[in-house]
Design a protein around this motif. Structure first.
Motif, PDB file in Angstrom:
ATOM      1  N   LYS A   1       9.249  -2.944   1.154  1.00 21.47           N
ATOM      2  CA  LYS A   1       7.972  -3.637   1.301  1.00 21.47           C
ATOM      3  C   LYS A   1       8.186  -5.125   1.527  1.00 21.47           C
ATOM      4  O   LYS A   1       7.564  -5.741   2.409  1.00 21.47           O
ATOM      5  CB  LYS A   1       7.119  -3.419   0.053  1.00 21.47           C
ATOM      6  CG  LYS A   1       5.729  -4.059   0.112  1.00 21.47           C
ATOM      7  CD  LYS A   1       4.938  -3.726  -1.147  1.00 21.47           C
ATOM      8  CE  LYS A   1       3.527  -4.312  -1.066  1.00 21.47           C
ATOM      9  NZ  LYS A   1       3.540  -5.791  -1.007  1.00 21.47           N
ATOM     10  N   ARG A   2       9.085  -5.714   0.750  1.00 24.07           N
ATOM     11  CA  ARG A   2       9.374  -7.148   0.918  1.00 24.07           C
ATOM     12  C   ARG A   2      10.062  -7.420   2.246  1.00 24.07           C
ATOM     13  O   ARG A   2       9.780  -8.422   2.911  1.00 24.07           O
ATOM     14  CB  ARG A   2      10.243  -7.637  -0.244  1.00 24.07           C
ATOM     15  CG  ARG A   2       9.572  -7.658  -1.601  1.00 24.07           C
ATOM     16  CD  ARG A   2       8.453  -8.697  -1.651  1.00 24.07           C
ATOM     17  NE  ARG A   2       8.954 -10.043  -1.345  1.00 24.07           N
ATOM     18  CZ  ARG A   2       9.495 -10.858  -2.245  1.00 24.07           C
ATOM     19  NH1 ARG A   2       9.606 -10.460  -3.527  1.00 24.07           N
ATOM     20  NH2 ARG A   2       9.901 -12.057  -1.898  1.00 24.07           N
TER      21      ARG A   2
ATOM     22  N   LYS B   1       9.690  -5.872   4.989  1.00 24.53           N
ATOM     23  CA  LYS B   1       8.739  -5.760   6.103  1.00 24.53           C
ATOM     24  C   LYS B   1       7.961  -7.049   6.335  1.00 24.53           C
ATOM     25  O   LYS B   1       7.376  -7.241   7.406  1.00 24.53           O
ATOM     26  CB  LYS B   1       7.785  -4.587   5.841  1.00 24.53           C
ATOM     27  CG  LYS B   1       8.457  -3.225   6.030  1.00 24.53           C
ATOM     28  CD  LYS B   1       7.538  -2.061   5.692  1.00 24.53           C
ATOM     29  CE  LYS B   1       8.278  -0.731   5.870  1.00 24.53           C
ATOM     30  NZ  LYS B   1       7.439   0.435   5.501  1.00 24.53           N
ATOM     31  N   GLU B   2       7.976  -7.929   5.361  1.00 18.01           N
ATOM     32  CA  GLU B   2       7.342  -9.237   5.551  1.00 18.01           C
ATOM     33  C   GLU B   2       8.088 -10.072   6.598  1.00 18.01           C
ATOM     34  O   GLU B   2       7.544 -11.050   7.116  1.00 18.01           O
ATOM     35  CB  GLU B   2       7.285  -9.986   4.226  1.00 18.01           C
ATOM     36  CG  GLU B   2       6.402  -9.326   3.177  1.00 18.01           C
ATOM     37  CD  GLU B   2       6.461 -10.028   1.826  1.00 18.01           C
ATOM     38  OE1 GLU B   2       7.053 -11.134   1.767  1.00 18.01           O
ATOM     39  OE2 GLU B   2       5.930  -9.481   0.843  1.00 18.01           O
TER      40      GLU B   2
ATOM     41  N   SER C   1      11.523   1.248  -2.584  1.00 13.87           N
ATOM     42  CA  SER C   1      10.231   1.005  -1.928  1.00 13.87           C
ATOM     43  C   SER C   1       9.818  -0.461  -2.026  1.00 13.87           C
ATOM     44  O   SER C   1       9.250  -1.015  -1.074  1.00 13.87           O
ATOM     45  CB  SER C   1       9.150   1.897  -2.547  1.00 13.87           C
ATOM     46  OG  SER C   1       9.063   1.684  -3.950  1.00 13.87           O
ATOM     47  N   PHE C   2      10.114  -1.088  -3.169  1.00 11.49           N
ATOM     48  CA  PHE C   2       9.752  -2.500  -3.317  1.00 11.49           C
ATOM     49  C   PHE C   2      10.569  -3.365  -2.359  1.00 11.49           C
ATOM     50  O   PHE C   2      10.043  -4.275  -1.709  1.00 11.49           O
ATOM     51  CB  PHE C   2       9.964  -2.959  -4.755  1.00 11.49           C
ATOM     52  CG  PHE C   2       9.532  -4.376  -5.000  1.00 11.49           C
ATOM     53  CD1 PHE C   2       8.191  -4.716  -4.987  1.00 11.49           C
ATOM     54  CD2 PHE C   2      10.467  -5.378  -5.247  1.00 11.49           C
ATOM     55  CE1 PHE C   2       7.784  -6.030  -5.203  1.00 11.49           C
ATOM     56  CE2 PHE C   2      10.072  -6.684  -5.463  1.00 11.49           C
ATOM     57  CZ  PHE C   2       8.727  -7.006  -5.442  1.00 11.49           C
ATOM     58  N   GLU C   3      11.869  -3.075  -2.247  1.00 12.65           N
ATOM     59  CA  GLU C   3      12.733  -3.821  -1.330  1.00 12.65           C
ATOM     60  C   GLU C   3      12.257  -3.686   0.113  1.00 12.65           C
ATOM     61  O   GLU C   3      12.201  -4.674   0.861  1.00 12.65           O
ATOM     62  CB  GLU C   3      14.186  -3.332  -1.450  1.00 12.65           C
ATOM     63  CG  GLU C   3      14.972  -3.904  -2.625  1.00 12.65           C
ATOM     64  CD  GLU C   3      14.643  -3.243  -3.939  1.00 12.65           C
ATOM     65  OE1 GLU C   3      15.190  -3.675  -4.968  1.00 12.65           O
ATOM     66  OE2 GLU C   3      13.855  -2.279  -3.953  1.00 12.65           O
TER      67      GLU C   3
END
Length: 522
Positions: A502-503, A505-506, A498-500
């Motif tokens: 989220k990043r 999507k930037e 999920s963290f990957e």
């Protein structure tokens, strides 16, 4: 794909040692100091050069005088003391073939060995040819070529193909000895330079009959030695070339003529004022230009590529990476990147994983980016060095990565690919791309390169984001292009990414801007 990752060295765990290389020639004693990882790589971090004048004794009566021997002993003992102070773990030494001309060369070498503790190998002519060849083929991407090494006393011409020496010849004239033959009176007037060029041209043609049968589109002409380095420096200054880098620099006949015309009318005492070249090089630049002109005229050479790798470079390859004595390095670019990361660590521990993900994205998005294979190499370098700006500060700026890569002298890369690699790594955020920086390199890159860099920078940004935790959680990626959208599906083997995501999507705004499509990450 996993096999490729497993082949990459863990740069942070490599144990580095120090090696010293002593080189003795009739004109100089040189000590080179390098970091090295046995059987992996090396990088020179310092060198010291002391002038000596043994050549005068050899040319006079063939004997090296006791005063000269004492002087060299003092120099080499100082070098040995420096090695001990720096805790050098390995030392090697050699004397150039020119010492064979001295009738007492065995006694000379023995006296230095006893006084300093260095074990000195007296090179044969073929040893030097092989070392020059090894230095070139392990640092340049030139599978087929002719190496021209202009030394002070002689010139070596080496023809190789597919990393095997085919022919070689030694011409008994170098930048110093040819100047002595013609006596550099009145600052080497233009007429005398042309006479030297004609003389050298005839001598080269007569001693290299095999040169007439080697020309193909793949044949590269590589120039080695101070003469070619000086030509490259003067040429770059004249063209206001944006890279201060001789290794890999190419000059054609037109570029050479500009340098020749600029130097031919300058008196000897004024040549020392030419920016970028040493006082020693200034004394032989006119002779060197005459020799290179003779080469251009003798063989109608299209252009030279300059190599700053010398005999010493080849010796260091063989000492630090013994397997190069049997077979040259296969992937010179990857060797250069590995060496760079080994001796200049970055904060990131995942360059191999970022490269792995970049490869997948490049293939999956091929239908959209439509870039040819020639851009794979710059993307590879940028992916391994994406975090190189961290060497300068913890939170690096775009400018940091750009300047670090541009000044890294990465082996195997053309100057064109070096510039592309730097801009890909430095432009991971589209708003940080600087057109003013890009136009500095307008004579090296094209408009097509600009479009490619913007696309590849987005690919790199996504790859970096998909390994944000540096845990290699994303194992594969699949992309589907559906109308105005791209669906990017990640495979994580059940791990929480999920963290990957989220990043990653930037990068959606940058993706939309460059590829003109919406990106959906799953």
């Amino acid at each position: 794909m996993s096999t490729e990752k497993e082949q990459i060295t863990d740069f942070h765990s490599l144990k580095k040692e120090k090696i010293a290389l002593l080189e003795l020639s009739p004109r100089n004693a040189k000590l080179m100091l390098a970091w090295y990882v046995p059987e992996v790589s090396f990088e020179v971090f310092d060198q010291f050069v002391e002038p000596i004048k043994i050549y005068e004794d050899i040319n006079r009566d063939g004997f090296i005088k006791p005063t000269q021997i004492d002087n060299v002993v003092k120099i080499v003992k100082r070098f040995r003391k420096l090695c001990d102070a720096l805790e050098v773990t390995k030392a090697t030494a050699y004397a150039t073939p020119a010492f064979h001309e001295a009738k007492n060369h065995y006694g000379f070498i023995e006296e230095i060995e006893i006084a300093s503790g260095f074990k000195i190998r007296l090179m044969q002519e073929q040893d030097e040819i092989v070392s020059v060849y090894n230095g070139v083929v392990n640092t340049l991407d030139a599978p087929k070529g002719v190496i021209v090494y202009i030394d002070d006393e002689y010139t070596e011409i080496i023809h190789y193909s597919r990393k095997t020496i085919i022919n070689s010849s030694t011409i008994p004239f170098g930048a110093e000895s040819l100047a002595s033959l013609f006596l550099e009176d009145a600052g080497m007037p233009e007429k005398q330079m042309q006479e030297m060029a004609n003389f050298f041209k005839k001598r080269v043609i007569s001693e290299t009959p095999w040169m007439q049968d080697i020309f193909t589109e793949e044949t590269r002409f590589v120039g080695v030695g101070d003469v070619f380095d000086s030509i490259a420096k003067i040429s770059r200054l004249g063209k206001k070339y944006p890279l201060d880098l001789s290794h890999g620099y190419e000059f054609n006949k037109h570029d050479f003529d500009n340098v020749y015309d600029a130097v031919k009318g300058i008196d000897l005492d004024k040549r020392t004022r030419i920016r970028g070249i040493s006082a020693k090089s200034a004394g032989t630049i006119a002779t060197g230009l005459a020799m290179v002109r003779g080469l251009f005229e003798a063989f109608n050479i299209p252009k030279f590529m300059v190599s700053t790798s010398t005999v010493a470079t080849g010796v260091l390859f063989n000492q630090c990476i013994p397997q190069t004595m049997e077979k040259p390095i296969v992937d010179v670019v990857m060797y250069g990147v590995t060496a760079n990361l080994t001796y200049h660590p970055v904060n990131a521990t995942n360059p191999a994983q970022v490269h792995y993900l970049c490869n997948i994205l490049f293939r999956q998005l091929r239908v959209m980016h439509k870039l040819p294979r020639q851009y794979v190499r710059p993307l590879k370098v940028a992916s391994f060095l994406y975090d190189c700006g961290s060497r300068l500060r913890y939170l690096p700026s775009r400018k940091d990565a750009l300047e670090v890569i541009l000044n890294s002298n990465l082996y195997g890369l053309s100057h064109h690919d070096l510039v592309l690699s730097a801009f890909i790594a430095a432009s991971q955020h589209s708003e940080e791309f600087s057109l003013s920086d890009w136009v500095r390199f307008k004579d090296i890159v094209t408009d097509e390169d600009l479009a490619a860099v913007k696309k590849l920078a987005v690919i790199l940004k996504i790859a970096v984001a998909l390994d944000s935790t540096q845990q290699k959680l994303v194992s594969d990626i699949a992309c589907d292009v559906l109308g105005d959208s791209v669906i990017m599906k990640t495979v994580s083997n059940g791990q929480d990414i999920s963290f990957e995501l989220k990043r990653a999507k930037e990068a959606l705004p940058d993706f939309k801007k460059v590829f003109k499509k919406n990106l959906e990450l799953l």
